[in-house]
Design a protein around this motif. Structure first.
Motif, PDB file in Angstrom:
ATOM      1  N   GLY A 195       0.810  -1.215   0.000  1.00 38.73           N
ATOM      2  CA  GLY A 195       0.000   0.000   0.000  1.00 38.73           C
ATOM      3  C   GLY A 195       0.840   1.260   0.000  1.00 38.73           C
ATOM      4  O   GLY A 195       0.383   2.312   0.473  1.00 38.73           O
ATOM      5  N   ALA A 196       2.063   1.195  -0.533  1.00 41.17           N
ATOM      6  CA  ALA A 196       2.985   2.327  -0.558  1.00 41.17           C
ATOM      7  C   ALA A 196       3.163   2.802  -1.996  1.00 41.17           C
ATOM      8  O   ALA A 196       2.617   2.234  -2.950  1.00 41.17           O
ATOM      9  N   SER A 197       3.935   3.854  -2.160  1.00 35.18           N
ATOM     10  CA  SER A 197       4.222   4.419  -3.475  1.00 35.18           C
ATOM     11  C   SER A 197       5.590   5.078  -3.433  1.00 35.18           C
ATOM     12  O   SER A 197       6.105   5.423  -2.363  1.00 35.18           O
ATOM     13  N   SER A 198       6.177   5.242  -4.598  1.00 33.54           N
ATOM     14  CA  SER A 198       7.486   5.890  -4.700  1.00 33.54           C
ATOM     15  C   SER A 198       7.306   7.367  -5.013  1.00 33.54           C
ATOM     16  O   SER A 198       6.388   7.757  -5.743  1.00 33.54           O
ATOM     17  N   VAL A 199       8.178   8.180  -4.464  1.00 32.19           N
ATOM     18  CA  VAL A 199       8.117   9.632  -4.649  1.00 32.19           C
ATOM     19  C   VAL A 199       9.461  10.114  -5.171  1.00 32.19           C
ATOM     20  O   VAL A 199      10.511   9.683  -4.664  1.00 32.19           O
TER      21      VAL A 199
END
Length: 255
Positions: A195-199
């Motif tokens: 449930g994460a994302s890259s920034v």
């Protein structure tokens, strides 16, 4: 009064002639001789006849009415005139289907216009396509730092007023290549499972030459020259300054 079948001047047969104004000489001739004033055959030729042809009163044939005249409304009750039933007033099925198809086409065109006018439509289409191509058409890469290449072409939407690739598009193409890289390494799937994302933390671009319409290009990782290493050190120093101003330390960064 009984009248014999006659012929008018035009030669068209008629069963009876309509009465004309008195005193009008027509010279109509009956089958048995000239007509008298009462419509019966007489003995003298050229007698005055009180019958004449009135073409304005000739009704069209049934075939002409059937093919060219509009259908008269009929009453559901025999012998009474009135509007036709609702089932008879419905439009043909082909007309309704064509109208529905036209409305659907107009709605789809309006949605497509709003999609490309209000959103970056091509970018939102190309990112999923890049992910699918990386997962289905390209081999899986197990090493995160392995060299990968992403090839594409300059599209009309990438051009600016000078008809070369806009400077902001270079960073966007690097972003598309970055997403494809994460998909091939399996990092993108792991991020979604968590449930994460890259920034993106920072970016820098140096422009050496321009790209033209439909010109192919490749995003590939360069070697780490001295200037790039200095740029990495600059970003690290800037990050430490921002963490100090916000009251965060290295422990918060590790978390």
């Amino acid at each position: 009064m009984k009248s014999a079948p006659t012929r008018c001047r035009c030669g068209a047969p008629r069963a009876a002639l309509s009465p004309a104004r008195p005193g009008k000489a027509t010279g109509a001739v009956g089958r048995d001789g000239p007509l008298k004033g009462d419509g019966e055959p007489g003995a003298e030729g050229g007698a005055l006849a009180y019958s004449t042809c009135d073409f304005r009163r000739v009704h069209p044939s049934a075939g002409f009415v059937r093919w060219f005249a509009p259908a008269a409304p009929r009453s559901p009750v025999p012998g009474l005139a009135g509007p036709a039933p609702a089932a008879a007033q419905r439009a043909p099925a082909g007309t309704s289907v064509a109208g529905s198809a036209t409305m659907l086409l107009v709605a789809l065109l309006a949605i497509a216009l709003a999609y490309f006018a209000l959103l970056d439509g091509w970018y939102l289409v190309r990112v999923p396509c890049a992910v699918l191509r990386a997962r289905l058409l390209q081999p899986r890469v197990r090493y995160l730092l392995a060299e990968q290449r992403y090839a594409d072409r300059v599209l009309p939407s990438d051009l600016d007023l000078l008809l070369h690739m806009n400077n902001a598009r270079y960073l966007r193409e690097a972003d598309v290549a970055h997403v494809a890289h994460l998909a091939r390494c399996g990092v993108l799937g792991a991020l979604r499972a968590l449930g994460a994302s890259s920034v993106l933390a920072a970016s820098c671009a140096r422009y050496r030459r321009s790209l033209r319409l439909l010109e192919p290009f490749e995003v590939e990782p360069p070697e780490l020259p001295a200037d790039l290493q200095h740029w990495v050190a600059y970003n690290e120093a800037s990050s430490q300054l921002l963490r100090a101003e916000s009251g965060l330390g290295d422990a918060a960064k590790d978390q």
